[in-house]
Each structure stands twice: as C-alpha cells, then as structure tokens.
Design a protein around this motif. Structure first.
Motif, mmCIF file in Angstrom:
data_model
loop_
_atom_site.group_PDB
_atom_site.id
_atom_site.type_symbol
_atom_site.label_atom_id
_atom_site.label_comp_id
_atom_site.label_asym_id
_atom_site.label_seq_id
_atom_site.Cartn_x
_atom_site.Cartn_y
_atom_site.Cartn_z
ATOM 1 N N ARG A 168 30.956 42.383 39.599
ATOM 2 C CA ARG A 168 30.954 40.945 39.880
ATOM 3 C C ARG A 168 32.325 40.503 40.356
ATOM 4 O O ARG A 168 32.439 39.727 41.302
ATOM 5 C CB ARG A 168 30.531 40.167 38.638
ATOM 6 C CG ARG A 168 30.403 38.668 38.908
ATOM 7 C CD ARG A 168 29.900 37.923 37.717
ATOM 8 N NE ARG A 168 30.849 38.059 36.618
ATOM 9 C CZ ARG A 168 30.633 37.630 35.391
ATOM 10 N NH1 ARG A 168 29.488 37.065 35.083
ATOM 11 N NH2 ARG A 168 31.544 37.771 34.457
ATOM 12 N N HIS A 169 33.383 41.000 39.724
ATOM 13 C CA HIS A 169 34.746 40.606 40.094
ATOM 14 C C HIS A 169 35.085 41.037 41.521
ATOM 15 O O HIS A 169 35.626 40.262 42.298
ATOM 16 C CB HIS A 169 35.752 41.214 39.120
ATOM 17 C CG HIS A 169 37.170 40.966 39.508
ATOM 18 N ND1 HIS A 169 37.786 39.752 39.330
ATOM 19 C CD2 HIS A 169 38.080 41.779 40.099
ATOM 20 C CE1 HIS A 169 39.019 39.818 39.792
ATOM 21 N NE2 HIS A 169 39.223 41.039 40.262
ATOM 22 N N ILE A 170 34.774 42.290 41.868
ATOM 23 C CA ILE A 170 35.163 42.830 43.171
ATOM 24 C C ILE A 170 34.276 42.310 44.299
ATOM 25 O O ILE A 170 34.763 41.928 45.365
ATOM 26 C CB ILE A 170 35.167 44.377 43.138
ATOM 27 C CG1 ILE A 170 36.291 44.866 42.214
ATOM 28 C CG2 ILE A 170 35.335 44.960 44.536
ATOM 29 C CD1 ILE A 170 36.246 46.352 41.879
ATOM 30 N N SER A 171 32.977 42.263 44.071
ATOM 31 C CA SER A 171 32.050 41.910 45.149
ATOM 32 C C SER A 171 31.610 40.453 45.136
ATOM 33 O O SER A 171 31.132 39.951 46.152
ATOM 34 C CB SER A 171 30.807 42.789 45.082
ATOM 35 O OG SER A 171 30.010 42.415 43.974
ATOM 36 N N GLY A 172 31.720 39.812 43.979
ATOM 37 C CA GLY A 172 31.251 38.435 43.865
ATOM 38 C C GLY A 172 29.746 38.326 43.694
ATOM 39 O O GLY A 172 29.206 37.224 43.621
ATOM 40 N N GLU A 173 29.043 39.462 43.614
ATOM 41 C CA GLU A 173 27.593 39.414 43.486
ATOM 42 C C GLU A 173 27.183 38.899 42.107
ATOM 43 O O GLU A 173 27.861 39.126 41.118
ATOM 44 C CB GLU A 173 26.965 40.779 43.783
ATOM 45 C CG GLU A 173 27.382 41.903 42.858
ATOM 46 C CD GLU A 173 26.869 43.265 43.297
ATOM 47 O OE1 GLU A 173 25.663 43.404 43.596
ATOM 48 O OE2 GLU A 173 27.690 44.201 43.330
ATOM 49 N N ALA A 174 26.072 38.194 42.080
ATOM 50 C CA ALA A 174 25.517 37.694 40.820
ATOM 51 C C ALA A 174 24.744 38.840 40.166
ATOM 52 O O ALA A 174 23.891 39.453 40.793
ATOM 53 C CB ALA A 174 24.601 36.507 41.077
ATOM 54 N N LEU A 175 25.074 39.148 38.938
ATOM 55 C CA LEU A 175 24.445 40.257 38.225
ATOM 56 C C LEU A 175 23.895 39.796 36.890
ATOM 57 O O LEU A 175 24.367 38.810 36.322
ATOM 58 C CB LEU A 175 25.467 41.374 37.976
ATOM 59 C CG LEU A 175 26.104 42.010 39.206
ATOM 60 C CD1 LEU A 175 27.285 42.882 38.793
ATOM 61 C CD2 LEU A 175 25.091 42.830 39.966
ATOM 62 N N THR A 176 22.926 40.539 36.398
ATOM 63 C CA THR A 176 22.401 40.320 35.057
ATOM 64 C C THR A 176 22.370 41.670 34.348
ATOM 65 O O THR A 176 22.662 42.713 34.950
ATOM 66 C CB THR A 176 20.967 39.733 35.094
ATOM 67 O OG1 THR A 176 20.081 40.720 35.628
ATOM 68 C CG2 THR A 176 20.911 38.457 35.936
ATOM 69 N N ARG A 177 21.939 41.664 33.106
ATOM 70 C CA ARG A 177 21.849 42.919 32.354
ATOM 71 C C ARG A 177 20.852 43.895 32.986
ATOM 72 O O ARG A 177 20.945 45.101 32.788
ATOM 73 C CB ARG A 177 21.479 42.630 30.898
ATOM 74 C CG ARG A 177 22.595 41.898 30.144
ATOM 75 C CD ARG A 177 22.189 41.591 28.709
ATOM 76 N NE ARG A 177 21.998 42.774 27.916
ATOM 77 C CZ ARG A 177 22.956 43.418 27.242
ATOM 78 N NH1 ARG A 177 24.189 42.981 27.290
ATOM 79 N NH2 ARG A 177 22.677 44.487 26.527
ATOM 80 N N THR A 178 19.933 43.401 33.795
ATOM 81 C CA THR A 178 18.986 44.298 34.470
ATOM 82 C C THR A 178 19.683 45.147 35.533
ATOM 83 O O THR A 178 19.112 46.135 35.999
ATOM 84 C CB THR A 178 17.822 43.519 35.122
ATOM 85 O OG1 THR A 178 18.349 42.626 36.108
ATOM 86 C CG2 THR A 178 17.035 42.732 34.077
#
Length: 191
Positions: A168-178
C-alpha cells in the motif's frame, strides 16, 4: 530495483487460531520447514542476492533454511517486522508478533547481519502498532536503505500485514486482508 516480499512459512501460531496467536516466539512447524526448503527450488538464491528478514523466529528460520549453503548477504531488519493490517490500537498486538531481542538473534542466528542504522527504540518496539504517518516515514527510510545496497533484486522475508502495508505504501493500491500472501507466497515490487 525490485523487492520480492515473501511471507514466512507456516508458523506454530497459525495452526489453531485464535488460541495459537497467543504463542510468544512461535517457530516453524514441520510443514513450515518443508515450505521454506521448497523455496530453494521456487526462488533459487545466488551469492549475488541479499535476503532481509524480520526479527522473528519464524522469518529468520524461513530465511535460514531457504538460504542455507548460499553465501548471499543475510540481514535482519526491524522495519520489516510484524505489522497489524489493518492497523489497530497497540493493546490489540498479539504475543506471536513480538520481535526477538538482538542478543537472541546474535546467539541463534549468527549468520545474519543487523541493520545498524536504526535507533534502539525501533529495534525494541518495531512497526507493529505505529500510526500510519510514523510507519510511512520509516517505510521511506527502509526503501532508501534498500536502494543503497545496490542490488538489482532484494528478497524480504516478512509477515502478511507487513507485506500489505509496504504494498500500500509503495504502490498506493487499496488492499484488504483478502490480498494477503499465503505461506511462502510472494509479491514483487519495483522501487
């Protein structure tokens, strides 16, 4: 350069959750030892590589088994230690996610160098429950440090929440535990 984030092999703390999450200092299971050994075939290392591991027993065991008999650079680094994802208040930190002491690492994993450029409190408390703004500052420091190693590819053995936080920090993508990696699963990122 590329960073290959690899989740540690199966640890004792994942066998019977939620009770097993209370195990302090969990080691790899027999299954985990086999998974770590399989990394030798899946992601073979060379003497030109660098392996960076979180300061927990399961990550250091995974990295040790995987890199056995390979004279690559091996470094233990607290900025890839356990990190809650999503972030919860510090009182929710689990016993299984406490880092080993420097003394224990030096005694039991002497083939790992210590990332020496960090303050003692970072080694002691790690990144598990740091507020996001503090984590992001240290994550930037970690990325700069990785770049200073002048390797085309680095391998980082860490934890599912840590890997998601760096993604998330490097790419900015939204992530979840999945989006978590499975045991010895990996994710490659360019920095």
């Amino acid at each position: 350069m590329e960073i290959v984030f690899i989740r540690h092999a199966q640890g004792e703390h994942t066998v019977r959750p939620p009770a097993s999450l209370q195990i302090p200092d969990p080691a790899l299971t027999e299954t985990g030892i086999g998974q770590a050994a399989k990394l030798k075939e899946t992601l073979p290392l060379t003497s030109a590589d660098a392996v960076i591991a979180s300061p927990t027993r399961r990550t250091l065991q995974t990295a040790s088994i995987w890199s056995e008999d390979v004279p690559c650079v091996k470094i233990v680094h607290p900025l890839v230690g356990p990190r809650m994802f999503p972030l919860l208040p510090p009182e929710f930190a689990l016993p299984c996610d406490r880092s080993l002491s420097g003394e224990t690492i030096r005694r039991e994993f002497p083939h790992f160098e210590h990332a020496a450029h960090l303050a003692e409190h970072v080694w002691q408390y790690g990144i598990n429950a740091l507020p996001d703004h503090s984590f992001h500052a240290l994550a930037n420091e970690f990325v700069r440090w990785c770049q200073s190693l002048n390797k085309p590819r680095l391998y980082v053995v860490a934890h599912d929440g840590t890997i998601a936080s760096y993604r998330r920090h490097i790419s900015g993508e939204a992530l979840t535990r999945t989006d978590f990696q499975g045991e010895t699963g990996w994710h490659i990122m360019s920095i």
